[in-house]
Design an enzyme around this catalytic site. Structure first.
Site, PDB file in Angstrom:
ATOM      1  N   ASP A 222       0.868  -1.167   0.000  1.00  0.00           N
ATOM      2  CA  ASP A 222       0.000   0.000   0.000  1.00  0.00           C
ATOM      3  C   ASP A 222       0.909   1.222   0.000  1.00  0.00           C
ATOM      4  O   ASP A 222       2.074   1.156   0.398  1.00  0.00           O
ATOM      5  CB  ASP A 222      -0.915   0.000   1.222  1.00  0.00           C
ATOM      6  CG  ASP A 222      -2.188   0.802   0.995  1.00  0.00           C
ATOM      7  OD1 ASP A 222      -2.198   1.654   0.079  1.00  0.00           O
ATOM      8  OD2 ASP A 222      -3.165   0.599   1.737  1.00  0.00           O
ATOM      9  N   TRP A 223       0.370   2.341  -0.441  1.00  0.00           N
ATOM     10  CA  TRP A 223       1.204   3.516  -0.667  1.00  0.00           C
ATOM     11  C   TRP A 223       1.802   4.035   0.648  1.00  0.00           C
ATOM     12  O   TRP A 223       1.070   4.364   1.578  1.00  0.00           O
ATOM     13  CB  TRP A 223       0.379   4.583  -1.366  1.00  0.00           C
ATOM     14  CG  TRP A 223       0.475   4.560  -2.863  1.00  0.00           C
ATOM     15  CD1 TRP A 223       0.628   5.641  -3.668  1.00  0.00           C
ATOM     16  CD2 TRP A 223       0.455   3.430  -3.760  1.00  0.00           C
ATOM     17  NE1 TRP A 223       0.707   5.258  -4.993  1.00  0.00           N
ATOM     18  CE2 TRP A 223       0.595   3.912  -5.077  1.00  0.00           C
ATOM     19  CE3 TRP A 223       0.325   2.056  -3.561  1.00  0.00           C
ATOM     20  CZ2 TRP A 223       0.618   3.075  -6.190  1.00  0.00           C
ATOM     21  CZ3 TRP A 223       0.346   1.216  -4.674  1.00  0.00           C
ATOM     22  CH2 TRP A 223       0.485   1.725  -5.952  1.00  0.00           C
TER      23      TRP A 223
END
Length: 810
Positions: A222-223
């Site tokens: 995930d970012w």
């Protein structure tokens, strides 16, 4: 040349660079081996591309909860094919979707982006979605692996969950999708599980996901979720996003040189990225996984179809619905959500469709409508727009104008890229400026949202000039749920005044980076915004109407990515509006525009309640179709709705000392409600249409395969007066109560359709896993006999078959 040989042609620095984002959305190209840049983009209800702007529109489909409410994996597959079509149009190779975390508690702020409280329904709908996207040659990243089921402290929370619960609930949707749909990607979550952050969780990523389930795709973080170079590489992560600065890239190359990460681990990571590139067609010399694309899909039509199919009719007193247009000479449409529909959830789900049909627009096309606002659900000021002429201005460090353009309302969202004609490196501040003419004399409220150095001036009066800093330590929450500052100013009606809101956003001191994220709002409300006056006008209109349709809903401030909910109550004076209108007109229909459960204390006092979720761009058209009977409300609840927030069996979303214990074990959702002394408002699986169904027979045929327990064949009959569609649901239950197991759980479902008086047969495949429990490190057959119960919801079972001796009870 095979992929292994291709890997050997790359030097260490190139390999490491390939595993880190080149920018916000893409991996770098390597022309010397024929590798193009792999571009990723947010879904799940539309494809944003690399720019989030109305100038680059996207089809906006209904929310994932709406898709799950259709209980139709094949419809989900069609949705996936449309999204693949959109992705190809926007040059996107990897869709960051679907989200298959569970509705552990109704307070989860991002539950509109997930499917259900049930792992089987989630898994089957998710598998259909993945198949559809990959049918179109675009990769999916099933997310967020795993136990990312709430938003509070989501970057740092450590979820403590026992192995049985993890296997039977939270891992189950991922396992179904991996085994049935073979996704090309999985996204590792922010949170930790039992002490280890997910981007480093070798036992879950390398052990269960890859070795046990046979997953052969790539794992992307995930970012900003990747914390540590060596631990992430050794723990199974392949790609750390976003770039250009990540724990991979040069740091990973150095870790290999220092002997902290074996070279063959990096080679395996690179190979998985090359497999992905080959599959999506950006690696020369390798045939893509899909060479013949599906037939084109009309996005507008599918958006409208899915919306109508997803609407759940919760009750319909005296058969008020569908409306008879010939008898509805005057329809009162009420509520702020009727005019300004909330078509999608906040955060990663946001896209900009080219056109939105609001509920008010859709009903005006079909019926004689009179509209009153009645109640505004927004807890923040609406962007200045009415009676204003506005423009945006980008300025440099000296305050000089770099570029300018018109604005329809006082809101700027530059997400991904700056507008055409703007040199990002020159921009230091952004301004909303123009003139505003008050409609009424009196106190006007102005406000702004924006982080950084801000100056707000109206009519020559400086209302704010200073620094506006974020609250809390979660930067994403600060962006998605920012503080609003408000100021009152007396102004006379009819006299134009100059307005200006100028912001130097945080982090813009040296110009806009390659990835742009600038968001600011200039809000306003006038004396006409008095809540009591609005409700009185709405009641007067409703009293004089044949039918009153009230649209209520949540807002970006009450239900969004980035924060959990504190209450299921509707924001603002919406409940009061419904109570008073229902007292004035017995033919009151309430349309609920929310992505997940809300309290409805007035439900028994209105004629009908229709749940429309976040219905996408075709909201109003689909609403008109359903209210007038052109389409049947086809949805069934994918999650249980409480009467009151405090009734929900699981409410805890707040970690203690960084730890969130899943102490309820396997008892979430309807599994927990079934052993509660409190009844919910509406059970999992509930929903009614415009006809009636009789359940006539069920037969169960055992199977001898490893994966299938057997097949249930259910005969139902439509004994109403209209053609209809029924979701036949099958639940497995222990013949004798077992306190360690739920009273029953979903084991399969199927949709059928029939005309008046016709019979239909539903064939439901029951997986063997339904009769197994996780015990002693493996899947074991559950002790004791079981029943298969079929019916319309978890609480409305019509027929039962004893799986041991084959007897059937009605």
């Amino acid at each position: 040349m095979d992929l292994d040989e291709l890997v050997t042609r790359l030097d260490l620095d190139t390999k490491a660079a390939l595993l880190a984002g080149h920018d916000r959305w893409a991996l770098p190209a390597v022309p010397e081996i024929g590798l193009g840049s792999l571009v990723m983009s947010d879904g799940p209800i539309g494809v944003r591309g690399t720019r989030a702007t109305p100038e680059d529109p996207s089809v906006a489909l209904p929310s994932p909860t709406a898709l799950a409410a259709c209980w139709d994996p094949e419809l989900a597959r069609r949705v996936g094919r449309l999204l693949a079509q959109e992705a190809r149009r926007k040059g996107v190779h990897v869709l960051l979707a679907p989200t298959v975390n569970l509705h552990r508690t109704p307070l989860g702020g991002r539950h509109f982006e997930c499917y259900s409280e049930d792992p089987l329904l989630t898994g089957l709908v998710g598998a259909g979605y993945v198949r559809g996207v990959q049918d179109g040659g675009v990769a999916t990243t099933v997310k967020h692996f795993v136990a990312n089921d709430s938003e509070t402290q989501r970057y740092t929370v450590d979820v403590r969950v026992d192995e049985r619960t993890l296997r039977e609930l939270y891992l189950a949707p991922f396992e179904i999708i991996v085994r049935q749909a073979r996704p090309w990607g999985v996204m590792a979550a922010y949170n930790s599980v039992n002490g280890t952050t997910m981007t480093e969780h070798g036992p879950l990523q390398n052990g269960i996901l890859r070795e046990e389930w046979g997953f052969d795709g790539f794992i992307v973080s995930d970012w900003t979720a990747t914390r540590h170079t060596e631990r992430a590489a050794l723990g199974g992560l392949d790609v750390a996003m976003p770039g250009p600065i990540t724990p991979f890239g040069p740091k990973l190359a150095q870790a290999v040189r220092d002997g902290k990460v074996p070279a063959d681990v990096v080679d395996a990571m690179v190979r998985r990225v090359l497999v992905l590139a080959a599959r999506v067609g950006v690696l020369d010399g390798f045939e893509p996984a899909v060479t013949t694309l599906p037939e084109p899909i009309d996005g507008d039509s599918l958006a409208r179809e899915v919306a109508a199919r997803s609407f759940v009719l919760l009750h319909n007193k005296a058969g008020l619905l569908p409306l008879d247009a010939t008898k509805a000479a005057k329809v009162a449409v009420l509520g702020g959500a009727a005019r300004d529909a909330r078509i999608l959830g906040g955060g990663s789900a946001v896209v900009y469709p080219s056109e939105v049909i609001s509920p008010l627009d859709g009903l005006r096309e079909a019926l004689p409508v009179v509209y009153e606002l009645g109640a505004d659900p927004r807890t923040q000021l609406p962007p200045l727009g009415d009676n204003a002429e506005l423009r945006w201005i980008a300025r440099d460090g000296d305050g000089d104008e770099v570029a300018t353009g018109p604005l329809e309302r006082g809101e700027i969202r530059w997400i991904g890229e700056a507008p055409a004609g703007v040199d990002p490196q020159r921009v230091r501040s952004v301004e909303i400026a123009g003139t505003f003419t008050p409609v009424e004399s009196g106190p006007q409220t102005f406000g702004f949202i924006g982080l950084g150095e801000a100056r707000l001036e109206v009519g020559g009066t400086v209302l704010f000039d200073g620094s506006n800093q974020p609250a809390g330590d979660d930067p994403f929450t600060a962006v998605l749920n920012p503080r609003e500052r408000r100021f009152d100013l007396e102004l006379p009606a009819g006299e134009p005044v100059e307005v200006s809101f100028r912001l130097t956003p945080l982090g813009l001191e040296r110009g806009i980076n390659k990835y742009v994220w600038i968001a600011l709002t200039l809000g306003h409300s006038g004396p006409e915004a008095d809540a009591e006056r609005r409700i009185e006008r709405a009641v007067a209109v409703a009293r004089d109407a044949d039918v009153a349709v009230i649209v209520v809903g949540t807002t970006d401030q009450s239900e969004s990515e980035g924060f959990d909910r504190t209450t299921l109550a509707l924001p603002g004076p919406q409940d009061e509006l419904v109570r008073r209108v229902a007292a004035a007109n017995p033919n009151t229909v309430v349309v609920v525009n929310a992505g997940s459960p809300v309290e409805m204390p007035w439900a028994d006092d209105v004629a009908a309640v229709l749940l429309t979720w976040f219905p996408g761009q075709a909201a109003g058209g689909a609403l008109a179709d359903v209210l007038l009977g052109r389409e049947e409300p086809g949805g069934r609840l994918p999650t249980t709705w409480p009467k009151r927030t405090e009734d929900a069996p699981v409410l805890n979303v707040t970690p203690a000392d960084g730890v969130l214990g899943y102490d309820e074990g396997v008892f979430i959702g309807y599994r927990a409600w079934l052993r509660s002394d409190v009844e919910p408002a509406y059970w999992f699986g509930h929903g009614i249409g415009y006809t009636e169904w009789a359940y006539e027979s069920v037969e169960f045929t055992p199977a001898s395969t490893e994966d299938i327990l057997g097949t249930a064949t259910v005969t139902v009959r439509n004994f109403g007066t209209r053609r209809g569609r029924e979701i036949v649901q099958a639940y497995l239950a222990p013949a004798e109560a077992d306190p360690e197991r739920p009273a029953r759980w979903l084991a399969g479902f199927a949709a059928v359709a029939a005309g008046p008086g016709e019979r239909a047969t539903a064939v439901i495949t029951v997986p063997r896993r339904s009769a197994q429990v996780w015990r002693d490190g493996g899947w074991r057959e559950a002790a004791g006999p079981h029943r298969l119960e079929v019916g319309r919801s978890v609480a409305d079972r019509r027929l039962t078959v004893d799986l041991k001796n084959g007897t059937v009870a009605g």
